[in-house]
Write a protein that holds these residues in place. Structure first.
Motif, short mmCIF file in Angstrom:
data_model
loop_
_atom_site.label_atom_id
_atom_site.label_comp_id
_atom_site.label_asym_id
_atom_site.label_seq_id
_atom_site.Cartn_x
_atom_site.Cartn_y
_atom_site.Cartn_z
N SER A 222 0.78 -1.07 -0.35
CA SER A 222 0.03 -0.01 -0.06
C SER A 222 0.72 1.13 -0.19
O SER A 222 1.00 2.30 -0.55
N ALA A 225 1.91 1.70 -3.28
CA ALA A 225 1.12 1.99 -4.41
C ALA A 225 0.65 3.06 -4.21
O ALA A 225 -0.08 4.15 -5.36
N GLN A 226 1.64 4.00 -3.24
CA GLN A 226 0.42 5.45 -3.28
C GLN A 226 1.57 6.17 -3.32
O GLN A 226 1.36 7.67 -3.36
N PRO A 229 -1.10 7.09 -8.40
CA PRO A 229 -1.57 6.02 -9.42
C PRO A 229 -0.83 5.65 -10.65
O PRO A 229 -1.33 5.12 -11.51
N LYS A 253 -8.05 -3.05 -4.04
CA LYS A 253 -7.75 -1.40 -3.26
C LYS A 253 -7.48 -0.03 -3.73
O LYS A 253 -8.06 1.06 -4.24
N HIS A 254 -6.40 -0.41 -4.56
CA HIS A 254 -5.15 0.11 -5.18
C HIS A 254 -5.55 -0.24 -6.63
O HIS A 254 -5.16 -1.41 -7.19
N ASN A 256 -3.47 0.45 -9.31
CA ASN A 256 -2.59 0.45 -9.74
C ASN A 256 -1.93 -0.59 -9.56
O ASN A 256 -0.51 -0.85 -9.64
#
Ligand code: SAH
Ligand code: SF4
Ligand code: F3S
Length: 443
Positions: A222, A225-226, A229, A253-254, A256
């Motif tokens: 996570s 991923a942040q 995007p 949730k993500h 990408n």
């Protein structure tokens, strides 16, 4: 004077990532990385020991390089990686044109070693470490498309699957500081890269504790991923015994985080899985597949499998085929069992399946998987995917290729967009390995 180093890499993605670390260590000193073996003063071969044929291939390559050494007698050849670690000084004794060997945890010693190698002298560094992660080293991407990159997030493995040399060649499992991983991803993004693959032998057991915070693999994913995007995140490899629902939730949730999971099954037979010390059953494995399908309905699933492990019966083999029919993998790496020296299997079991039986079973798996992959791809026809363009197609200069989130390769006619950009492609046709499509301007 600057010296040219040529690095040749074999084996898994982790070896490719390591070669980039080696590149960084050497270019900080008076060495230059060359892409031409004919210009090299030093040739480094980063090796794999996973199966006997991997090692034979490297021995053959060493033999070939003798011709080059006759023309450039000052050239020194060094063996890096898993074969160096497995064979240690034996390799120097057996291969006359090898001057030095360096195990996976000793790469910081390379500049010093290269400097001190002169006629006749042979060097070896093969101590394994419990802490080395090369966390502070920013890899030099010397063989890159500038779009996709690997990031090593951990090293070693202590699962001790009965057939496997990796715990002996790579040492204890250790995780890398998450901050350095996120920083590396951010730097790559700023340099124009659009996809990173986080690497470890069993990424699900990633854990970083520094007294302040404790970060597991789902949190790490996570965090990466942040970064943006626009930066795709992939990972490999997941051990089925540790694949958690929590990770699947983070993936859902993500957008990408790419929807593709490599989940090596090795065998579909519970008896084999136990002998292999995989520490899951076929039932557990299928439960994990069901969890993936539940959280991530559009996720592709790939695997590794071994045919002909010690004492494997026709019934065991049939269970593997049955597993393939149930899961319907999108891709599989399929191997014949190769007995590796010093593994648990070598010490306690017998390599009793004749080679022709192994070959036949492997071919049956390959044929079944080829059919399944084709049928899976046929279901993609008509769908529209976001594709990260990676380059010009190998077949035609008028076509580009890229991958969708599921890691499937899609080929399509050149349009307005360039490698490194995202576009949308509608799938028109397919083979068992490739999708062929057309670019869609406005989705
Ligand atoms: N860490 C990963 C696998 C790394 S090795 C995992 O646990 O899944 C890559 C693959 O090589 C393995 O998944 C296995 O299928 C295969 N392999 C490993 N040792 C082997 C051997 N002795 N003979 C044949 N295949 C082997
Ligand atoms: Fe080898 Fe098993 Fe470790 Fe994978 S998990 S690297 S197969 S010992
Ligand atoms: Fe081979 Fe070592 Fe990778 S044995 S598969 S290069 S960890």
């Amino acid at each position: 004077m600057e010296k040219n180093v040529y690095i040749e890499t074999y084996g898994c993605q982790m070896n490719f990532a390591d070669s980039e670390i080696v590149g960084a260590i050497l270019t900080k000193e008076q060495f230059t990385i060359t892409k031409e073996v004919s210009e090299a003063d030093y040739i480094l071969i980063n090796t794999c020991a996973i199966r006997d044929n991997a090692e034979q291939r490297i021995r053959k390559r060493l033999h070939e390089l003798k011709a080059l050494q006759r023309q450039r007698p000052w050239v020194r050849i060094g063996i890096l990686g898993c074969m160096a670690e497995r064979l240690k000084t034996k390799l120097i004794e057996e291969e006359e044109n090898v001057s030095f060997i360096v195990g996976p945890d000793s790469y910081r010693k390379l500049p010093d070693m290269l400097e001190h190698i002169h006629d006749g002298e042979k060097l070896s560094e093969t101590l394994l470490s419990e802490v080395e992660t090369y966390a502070d080293i920013e890899p030099v991407r010397f063989d890159t498309n500038g779009i996709t990159a690997y990031i090593s997030i951990m090293r070693g493995c202590q699962n001790f699957c009965a057939y496997c040399v990796v715990p002996y060649t790579r040492g204890r499992e250790r995780s890398r500081d998450p901050e350095t991983i996120v920083n590396e991803a951010r730097t790559l993004f700023e340099q124009g890269f659009r996809e990173v693959t986080l690497l470890g032998q069993n990424v699900n057991s990633y854990r970083w504790d520094d007294g302040k915070a404790s970060v597991g693999f789902p949190e790490l994913m996570s965090m990466v991923a942040q970064v943006s995007p626009l930066l795709r995140v992939r990972f490999a490899t997941s051990h089925p015994k540790d694949l958690s629902d929590e990770l699947l939730k983070v993936m859902a949730k993500h957008d990408n985080i790419c929807k593709c999971i490599h989940l090596p099954v090795q065998s579909g037979s519970d008896r084999m899985l136990k002998l292999m010390n995989r520490r899951y059953t076929s039932e557990w494995y299928l439960d994990r597949i069901a969890a993936i399908r539940r959280y991530l309905p559009d996720c592709s699933i790939t695997t590794d499998v071994i045919a002909g492990f010690c004492s494997e019966t026709e019934e065991d083999h049939e269970s593997t085929l049955e597993m393939f029919r149930k899961v319907r993998y999108d891709y599989a790496y399929m191997f014949k069992f190769s007995m590796r020296p010093n593994t648990y299997a070598e010490k306690h079991m017998t390599d009793d399946i004749p080679d022709e039986v192994k070959t036949r079973r492997l071919e049956e798996i390959i044929a079944l998987q080829g059919q399944i992959a084709l049928e899976n791809n046929q279901k993609e026809i008509g769908k529209i995917y976001e594709v990260l363009i990676e380059g010009t197609s190998h077949r035609s200069a008028d076509q580009l290729f890229g991958r969708n989130s599921q890691n499937k390769v899609i080929v399509f006619d050149k349009g307005s967009r360039k490698p490194g950009e995202y576009t949308y492609v509608r799938v028109l046709r397919c083979t068992s390995a490739t999708l062929i499509g057309e670019e869609i301007d406005n989705k």
